[in-house]
Design a protein around this motif. Structure first.
Motif, PDB file in Angstrom:
ATOM      1  N   GLY A 305      -8.674  -5.131   8.305  1.00 16.03           N
ATOM      2  CA  GLY A 305      -7.437  -5.369   9.476  1.00 16.03           C
ATOM      3  C   GLY A 305      -6.290  -6.313   9.428  1.00 16.03           C
ATOM      4  O   GLY A 305      -5.280  -6.062   9.377  1.00 16.03           O
ATOM      5  N   ILE A 306      -6.506  -7.580   8.425  1.00 20.80           N
ATOM      6  CA  ILE A 306      -5.463  -8.166   8.077  1.00 20.80           C
ATOM      7  C   ILE A 306      -4.644  -7.536   7.208  1.00 20.80           C
ATOM      8  O   ILE A 306      -3.133  -7.683   7.211  1.00 20.80           O
ATOM      9  CB  ILE A 306      -5.824  -9.387   7.184  1.00 20.80           C
ATOM     10  CG1 ILE A 306      -7.173 -10.081   7.817  1.00 20.80           C
ATOM     11  CG2 ILE A 306      -4.836 -10.565   7.473  1.00 20.80           C
ATOM     12  CD1 ILE A 306      -7.317 -11.193   7.022  1.00 20.80           C
ATOM     13  N   ALA A 307      -4.988  -6.705   6.027  1.00 20.56           N
ATOM     14  CA  ALA A 307      -4.417  -5.998   5.111  1.00 20.56           C
ATOM     15  C   ALA A 307      -3.349  -5.101   5.929  1.00 20.56           C
ATOM     16  O   ALA A 307      -2.080  -4.981   5.717  1.00 20.56           O
ATOM     17  CB  ALA A 307      -5.151  -5.268   4.265  1.00 20.56           C
ATOM     18  N   VAL A 314      -0.747  -4.032   0.859  1.00 17.26           N
ATOM     19  CA  VAL A 314      -1.634  -4.979   0.225  1.00 17.26           C
ATOM     20  C   VAL A 314      -2.662  -3.956  -0.328  1.00 17.26           C
ATOM     21  O   VAL A 314      -3.356  -2.975   0.579  1.00 17.26           O
ATOM     22  CB  VAL A 314      -2.128  -5.837   1.215  1.00 17.26           C
ATOM     23  CG1 VAL A 314      -3.559  -6.590   0.869  1.00 17.26           C
ATOM     24  CG2 VAL A 314      -1.427  -6.654   1.960  1.00 17.26           C
ATOM     25  N   GLU A 315      -3.077  -4.283  -1.542  1.00 13.50           N
ATOM     26  CA  GLU A 315      -4.180  -3.465  -2.133  1.00 13.50           C
ATOM     27  C   GLU A 315      -5.421  -4.266  -2.082  1.00 13.50           C
ATOM     28  O   GLU A 315      -5.451  -5.512  -2.619  1.00 13.50           O
ATOM     29  CB  GLU A 315      -3.668  -2.914  -3.420  1.00 13.50           C
ATOM     30  CG  GLU A 315      -4.836  -2.173  -4.133  1.00 13.50           C
ATOM     31  CD  GLU A 315      -4.828  -2.305  -5.744  1.00 13.50           C
ATOM     32  OE1 GLU A 315      -5.830  -2.403  -6.167  1.00 13.50           O
ATOM     33  OE2 GLU A 315      -3.641  -2.358  -6.337  1.00 13.50           O
TER      34      GLU A 315
ATOM     35  N   LEU B 139      -6.170   3.148   6.829  1.00 12.32           N
ATOM     36  CA  LEU B 139      -6.723   4.426   6.329  1.00 12.32           C
ATOM     37  C   LEU B 139      -5.708   4.519   4.951  1.00 12.32           C
ATOM     38  O   LEU B 139      -6.328   4.759   4.121  1.00 12.32           O
ATOM     39  CB  LEU B 139      -6.840   5.391   7.116  1.00 12.32           C
ATOM     40  CG  LEU B 139      -8.011   5.537   8.281  1.00 12.32           C
ATOM     41  CD1 LEU B 139      -7.776   6.501   9.473  1.00 12.32           C
ATOM     42  CD2 LEU B 139      -9.239   5.548   7.716  1.00 12.32           C
ATOM     43  N   LEU B 140      -4.301   4.690   5.251  1.00 12.93           N
ATOM     44  CA  LEU B 140      -3.437   4.775   4.277  1.00 12.93           C
ATOM     45  C   LEU B 140      -3.593   3.862   3.175  1.00 12.93           C
ATOM     46  O   LEU B 140      -3.518   4.058   2.175  1.00 12.93           O
ATOM     47  CB  LEU B 140      -2.008   4.547   4.956  1.00 12.93           C
ATOM     48  CG  LEU B 140      -0.902   4.986   4.142  1.00 12.93           C
ATOM     49  CD1 LEU B 140      -0.940   6.522   3.931  1.00 12.93           C
ATOM     50  CD2 LEU B 140       0.407   4.647   4.990  1.00 12.93           C
ATOM     51  N   LEU B 141      -3.927   2.473   3.762  1.00 11.84           N
ATOM     52  CA  LEU B 141      -4.270   1.423   2.594  1.00 11.84           C
ATOM     53  C   LEU B 141      -5.364   1.606   1.539  1.00 11.84           C
ATOM     54  O   LEU B 141      -5.175   1.169   0.431  1.00 11.84           O
ATOM     55  CB  LEU B 141      -4.439   0.270   3.196  1.00 11.84           C
ATOM     56  CG  LEU B 141      -3.232  -0.803   3.814  1.00 11.84           C
ATOM     57  CD1 LEU B 141      -3.884  -1.809   4.753  1.00 11.84           C
ATOM     58  CD2 LEU B 141      -2.639  -1.203   2.580  1.00 11.84           C
TER      59      LEU B 141
END
Lengths: 422, 217
Positions: A305-307, A314-315, B139-141
């Motif tokens: 969520g934060i990412a 952000v990976e 989802l993309l991440l």
């Protein structure tokens, strides 16, 4: 001045050991009081001599009387000397098998026996010598006086100065002068021995205190964590829902009241926008407190969520077979959230990676390791910046470590390790 | 069109009823928990169920579990979930439950933008999808490693993300401020790059989105 001071101190010290000083008498009373607690052992020893067949009996008596003897001695030290010998705390009660086993295993029990079997009879013997010194000294110093006091009916030699009586008088005075010193020495030796043998083991005691402190700190942390969750839930189910409802009603008004004057429309639009912003703000506040998703679904879900909300790619990799404690989870979440906020604010980075995993550490058990790396300009200074200080404090609160590697020109890596056991 | 609402906050429920009625739905039942929801769906067989994720008694994911049950037992009922926070796993669970009816997963605060919310409601009721942009972003991440998605240009990824939210070509064009024909061109490129041969247009859209969402063809 210094020598004068030292000289005065020496005089004071000598004067305090005068036979009539309160100090001398307190020491004497204290030393003499060593005799009653030693009686069981002395009687036991006497019985041993008198009844050779029952060797075990006196020993058993002392064994059984240990708690009482210790109590007596502690009371003697406290009442007569004002010296507090801390009690040894046992986990289990006396009368249980476990309590008995605990006492038999505890080295403090055996130290106490050491005191009662060795120091106590010696102290009693010392006290006897002391009493004799006082009494003999008094009798000797007054030897001429006896002629005046006692009736001279012929049993005693006639009064008169003799070298023998002079010597007795001299020795008596010397004994009177020496008695306070003897009392002081006995008191000192007894007190030292009692502190070492009767009280709890200092190292053990410190260990126990550290354990207690760690436990109470964990309790405080958990309580704070619980409180954060309660506030989060209250905001979540109360204020946030109301705001959403308000914004929705304003939205409905905006959508349905199409024939309003432009000023009224503008006001509704503004209110609608502000309500939505308030929802956003409250949302980020609530997430900062303790995100509901963290509690429900763990770090992986909460961090994603934060990412997703971060303004840069952000990976994220979270590699956790089982969930760490909730306090540790909350700290890890805070670390990532704060680190990403710092990256967004200062680093001018293109991308960022967050890795969370469990590593084994021989010394501290399992660790939760959080690594946040960005390709920004670097130069993050742990000394400055409230963000990093806050991170450090929060990490420190659970005995975690934080390492910030940020050379000028980047990249910056923040590595945080948190003990999972908490 | 008939709808049921499951939302434990009374205040919000009243508002949602208003919005649903505005959107032309008839609200057959409103309830505050998952059990009531399942009973209402059983009784009314609505076209749409509007479901809050966090509901009594556990206040965790009762809504999601109820939604999955509705999708497996009542394939005719579309489900639109409202959540306080975004969780891609919920979205993935819901999307992998392949039912004919529409599916939606939106942040609760999206209901404030009434027009867009009404649009999403209608889309889902009509069998379409409505995914929250934040879900899509997450989802993309999570896509990592070699992936056909890597071959997409940033613009094409934007288009695909909007497709995943459930937008029409016209809505995508408006959102990205380009012409509709440009959007169509991007979409064709996406189909080509994701190895989706021409078939029924809508079907390919769904496949592309699914591939986008779970990374497997």
């Amino acid at each position: 001045m210094a020598t004068r001071g030292a000289l005065r101190r020496t005089y004071t010290w000598i004067a305090s050991h005068a036979p009539w000083s309160a100090w001398a008498w307190r020491n004497t009373v204290f030393a003499t009081a060593a005799i009653p607690p030693a009686l069981p052992l002395l009687l036991g020893a006497a019985a041993l001599v008198a009844l050779p067949g029952h060797t075990a009996l006196p020993l058993l008596l002392v064994l059984a009387l240990r708690p009482l003897l210790t109590l007596l001695q502690r009371s003697r030290f406290r009442t007569l000397l004002g010296l507090e010998v801390p009690p040894v705390v046992h986990e289990h009660r006396w009368a249980t098998v476990r309590g008995l086993a605990e006492r038999l295993r505890s080295e403090s029990t055996w130290r106490q026996y050491g005191y009662h079997l060795l120091v106590s009879p010696l102290a009693a013997a010392g006290a006897a010598v002391l009493v004799l010194t006082w009494a003999g000294g008094a009798a000797g110093a007054c030897v001429y006086a006896w002629f005046w006091v006692l009736p001279s009916d012929g049993e005693l030699p006639a009064p008169g100065w003799t070298a023998q009586y002079d010597a007795i008088t001299g020795l008596g005075v010397l004994a009177l002068l020496a008695a306070p010193w003897l009392a002081a020495a006995l008191t000192r030796i007894d007190a030292t021995a009692a502190a070492a043998l009767l009280g709890p083991n200092r190292a053990r005691e410190l260990e126990r205190r550290v354990e207690d402190l760690a436990e109470s700190r964990a309790g405080v942390l958990d309580a704070a964590d619980l409180e954060r969750r309660r506030i989060e839930r209250d905001l979540h189910d109360g204020a946030q829902q109301r705001l959403v409802s308000l914004a929705m009603n304003l939205g409905i008004a905006r959508a349905t009241l199409t024939d309003l004057p432009p000023e009224a429309r503008a006001v509704i639009d503004e209110a609608h926008r502000e309500a939505k912003e308030a929802i956003e703000e409250l949302g980020s506040l609530v997430r900062g407190l303790h995100p509901a998703v963290l509690e429900d679904r763990g770090l992986d879900a909460a961090l994603s969520g934060i990412a997703a909300r971060a303004p840069l790619p952000v990976e994220l990799t979270v590699d956790l077979a089982r969930r760490p404690g909730s306090t540790v989870e909350a700290v890890a979440y805070f670390v990532v959230s704060e680190a990403l906020a710092n990256v967004a604010k200062h680093a001018r980075a293109e991308r960022c990676s967050v890795h969370v995993g469990r590593v084994a550490d021989g010394r501290r058990g399992d660790l939760l390791r959080v690594v946040v790396t960005d390709d920004g300009v670097g130069g993050a200074d742990p000394a400055g910046g409230t963000g990093l200080t806050g991170l450090r404090k929060r990490v420190g609160s659970v005995d975690g470590t934080i390492l910030i590697d940020s050379p000028l020109g980047g990249p910056t890596t923040v590595t945080v390790e948190l003990p999972c056991g908490l | 069109m008939r709808a049921v609402i499951a939302e434990d906050s009374v205040l919000l429920r009243i508002g949602l009823v208003k919005v649903l009625e505005m959107a032309g739905f008839e609200v057959a039942a409103e309830t505050g928990d998952a059990e009531g929801l399942l009973a209402a769906v059983e009784e009314h067989r609505p076209d749409l169920a509007l479901v809050d994720v966090r509901m009594p008694p556990g206040f965790t994911d009762e809504g999601v579990r109820a939604a999955l049950m509705i999708r497996s037992q009542y394939p005719g009922t579309a489900v639109l979930l409202l959540s306080q926070y975004v969780e891609e796993r919920y979205a993935a669970d819901l999307l992998s439950s392949r039912s004919g009816a529409g599916i939606g997963y939106l942040l609760k605060q999206r209901v404030a933008d009434v027009e867009e919310f009404v649009d999403a409601l209608r889309r889902v009721a009509a069998g379409g999808t409505a995914l929250d942009p934040q879900v899509v972003a997450q989802l993309l991440l999570r896509r990592g490693g070699p992936d056909p998605l890597e071959r997409l240009t940033p613009r094409e990824r934007d288009v695909l993300a909007l497709m995943a939210e459930g937008r029409s070509n016209a809505a995508i064009a408006a959102g990205l401020v380009v012409s509709e024909s440009a959007v169509a061109k991007h979409i064709n490129n996406i189909f080509a790059k994701l190895d989706l041969p021409p078939a029924a247009e809508a079907h390919r859209r769904v496949l592309a989105v699914l591939r986008f969402l779970d990374g497997t063809p």
